[in-house]
Write a protein that holds these residues in place. Sequence first.
Motif, PDB file in Angstrom:
ATOM      1  N   ASP A 190      -1.299  -4.976   7.520  1.00  0.00           N
ATOM      2  CA  ASP A 190      -0.393  -4.098   8.252  1.00  0.00           C
ATOM      3  C   ASP A 190      -0.008  -2.900   7.399  1.00  0.00           C
ATOM      4  O   ASP A 190       0.023  -1.753   7.872  1.00  0.00           O
ATOM      5  CB  ASP A 190       0.839  -4.849   8.760  1.00  0.00           C
ATOM      6  CG  ASP A 190       1.607  -5.551   7.665  1.00  0.00           C
ATOM      7  OD1 ASP A 190       1.016  -5.839   6.602  1.00  0.00           O
ATOM      8  OD2 ASP A 190       2.807  -5.823   7.859  1.00  0.00           O
ATOM      9  N   GLU A 191       0.241  -3.145   6.091  1.00  0.00           N
ATOM     10  CA  GLU A 191       0.534  -2.037   5.171  1.00  0.00           C
ATOM     11  C   GLU A 191      -0.712  -1.197   4.913  1.00  0.00           C
ATOM     12  O   GLU A 191      -0.666   0.037   4.899  1.00  0.00           O
ATOM     13  CB  GLU A 191       1.088  -2.579   3.856  1.00  0.00           C
ATOM     14  CG  GLU A 191       1.186  -1.561   2.728  1.00  0.00           C
ATOM     15  CD  GLU A 191       2.086  -0.376   3.036  1.00  0.00           C
ATOM     16  OE1 GLU A 191       1.912   0.686   2.402  1.00  0.00           O
ATOM     17  OE2 GLU A 191       2.971  -0.496   3.927  1.00  0.00           O
ATOM     18  N   ARG A 195      -1.357   1.138   7.777  1.00  0.00           N
ATOM     19  CA  ARG A 195      -0.456   2.299   7.772  1.00  0.00           C
ATOM     20  C   ARG A 195      -0.926   3.355   6.782  1.00  0.00           C
ATOM     21  O   ARG A 195      -0.895   4.555   7.075  1.00  0.00           O
ATOM     22  CB  ARG A 195       0.976   1.853   7.448  1.00  0.00           C
ATOM     23  CG  ARG A 195       1.675   1.133   8.592  1.00  0.00           C
ATOM     24  CD  ARG A 195       3.156   0.977   8.343  1.00  0.00           C
ATOM     25  NE  ARG A 195       3.448   0.034   7.274  1.00  0.00           N
ATOM     26  CZ  ARG A 195       3.630  -1.264   7.460  1.00  0.00           C
ATOM     27  NH1 ARG A 195       3.537  -1.789   8.676  1.00  0.00           N
ATOM     28  NH2 ARG A 195       3.905  -2.063   6.444  1.00  0.00           N
ATOM     29  N   ARG A 196      -1.383   2.908   5.620  1.00  0.00           N
ATOM     30  CA  ARG A 196      -1.884   3.865   4.622  1.00  0.00           C
ATOM     31  C   ARG A 196      -3.110   4.611   5.147  1.00  0.00           C
ATOM     32  O   ARG A 196      -3.237   5.833   4.992  1.00  0.00           O
ATOM     33  CB  ARG A 196      -2.237   3.136   3.325  1.00  0.00           C
ATOM     34  CG  ARG A 196      -1.066   2.520   2.599  1.00  0.00           C
ATOM     35  CD  ARG A 196      -1.529   1.986   1.253  1.00  0.00           C
ATOM     36  NE  ARG A 196      -0.524   1.199   0.567  1.00  0.00           N
ATOM     37  CZ  ARG A 196      -0.666   0.740  -0.679  1.00  0.00           C
ATOM     38  NH1 ARG A 196      -1.790   0.990  -1.349  1.00  0.00           N
ATOM     39  NH2 ARG A 196       0.297   0.026  -1.253  1.00  0.00           N
ATOM     40  N   ILE A 212      -1.528  -6.405  -0.892  1.00  0.00           N
ATOM     41  CA  ILE A 212      -1.438  -5.430   0.205  1.00  0.00           C
ATOM     42  C   ILE A 212      -1.923  -6.082   1.494  1.00  0.00           C
ATOM     43  O   ILE A 212      -3.127  -6.250   1.719  1.00  0.00           O
ATOM     44  CB  ILE A 212      -2.258  -4.157  -0.115  1.00  0.00           C
ATOM     45  CG1 ILE A 212      -1.763  -3.546  -1.432  1.00  0.00           C
ATOM     46  CG2 ILE A 212      -2.149  -3.144   1.027  1.00  0.00           C
ATOM     47  CD1 ILE A 212      -2.621  -2.393  -1.935  1.00  0.00           C
ATOM     48  N   ARG A 213      -0.973  -6.494   2.344  1.00  0.00           N
ATOM     49  CA  ARG A 213      -1.337  -7.051   3.650  1.00  0.00           C
ATOM     50  C   ARG A 213      -1.956  -5.945   4.501  1.00  0.00           C
ATOM     51  O   ARG A 213      -1.728  -4.755   4.294  1.00  0.00           O
ATOM     52  CB  ARG A 213      -0.107  -7.603   4.361  1.00  0.00           C
ATOM     53  CG  ARG A 213       0.596  -8.736   3.653  1.00  0.00           C
ATOM     54  CD  ARG A 213       1.618  -9.367   4.606  1.00  0.00           C
ATOM     55  NE  ARG A 213       2.361  -8.355   5.355  1.00  0.00           N
ATOM     56  CZ  ARG A 213       3.568  -7.909   5.024  1.00  0.00           C
ATOM     57  NH1 ARG A 213       4.167  -8.357   3.933  1.00  0.00           N
ATOM     58  NH2 ARG A 213       4.169  -7.009   5.775  1.00  0.00           N
ATOM     59  N   ALA A 239       0.151   0.916  13.635  1.00  0.00           N
ATOM     60  CA  ALA A 239       0.274   2.004  12.661  1.00  0.00           C
ATOM     61  C   ALA A 239       0.229   3.370  13.338  1.00  0.00           C
ATOM     62  O   ALA A 239       0.845   4.330  12.870  1.00  0.00           O
ATOM     63  CB  ALA A 239      -0.835   1.889  11.613  1.00  0.00           C
TER      64      ALA A 239
END
Length: 342
Positions: A295-296, A299-300, A292-293, A240
């Motif tokens: 990896d996502e 990033r958030r 919501i995995r 990320a």
Amino acid sequence: MKVLLIGGTGTISSAVAARAVSEGFEVFLLNRGTRGDRVCPGATVFQADIQSDEERVAELLKEHQFDIVADFIAFVPEQLERDVRLFAGKVTQFFFISSASAYQKPLGSYLITESTPLSNPLWEYSRNKIACENYLMEEYRKHGFPCTIVRPSHTYDERYLPVAVHGKKGSWQVIDRILKGKPVLVHGDGSSLWTLTHAEDFARAFCGLMGNPAAVGNTFHITSDESLPWDQIYDRIGSALGMSVQKYHVSTDFLAHCDPEFLGTLAGDKSHSVVFDNTKVKRLVPGYAARIRFDEGARRCVRYLLETPRAQVSDPEFDAFCDRVIACQEGARSAFFSSITR
């Protein structure tokens, strides 16, 4: 339905408040009013400190009946004794937010269900949560107090990047070390499995339990079904950031000797592989699955941290701690090899 959230501005409770408002619940928050920026639009706030002024809370709420009350900030049985005094006979369903760290350590089976025994000799926080659960269930059995117990595991949102080894000021210093190409501490060998749950996912299941009569007198955990090794968790944070993470593995025992705070948070929690069976909550909340995995989610979190200067709280004490731990381990390694070449 009329809902009172005690707290309502924390990582989990703010997500529950937002979800409940969006689903049409009439939402009230009871808190000290110190985090106004995190109050969910559409919620009404009762401002009082329930921890220190029970009389004021009783006065504020004396004309109110609630379908649902959820206490997100109770940690010891005495606080729940207060809640029973305040809400017995005035609520249809009372939620206590316990903790998945209450499950036995070490685990007898890799797969955790709600029937997994509760026992954590390594962390006082968890033992207190167990005592809270025991008190509430006794109130339910003896007096019909309508409690539902929910055990979150490691739940996060954009403002709380989940890392295992960090200082008292949060996770930013870990990010800072990654950005500067410095090694970050990872307990053990990085292969133990961990479950991270985004607060939005937690809130969807939690709101599905609110007002559900089958949930009264019952216990549930709410987690993602994704379990990742800690090395992969740090790698996804690095991805990320667009950086390669230099992971430096240190035994949990050594970290706990260096800082006793890690005895509970690591030896009593994060150093153990955890995989949760969410069948029970899915039976009562059809269609629930965490969406919501990590990896996502990573990033958030990273986007928020990099775009929000006030979140970039430096922690030079923790930074120095990391450097000392690494220097000590490297020194021991050098000393060992020097001793066998003499």
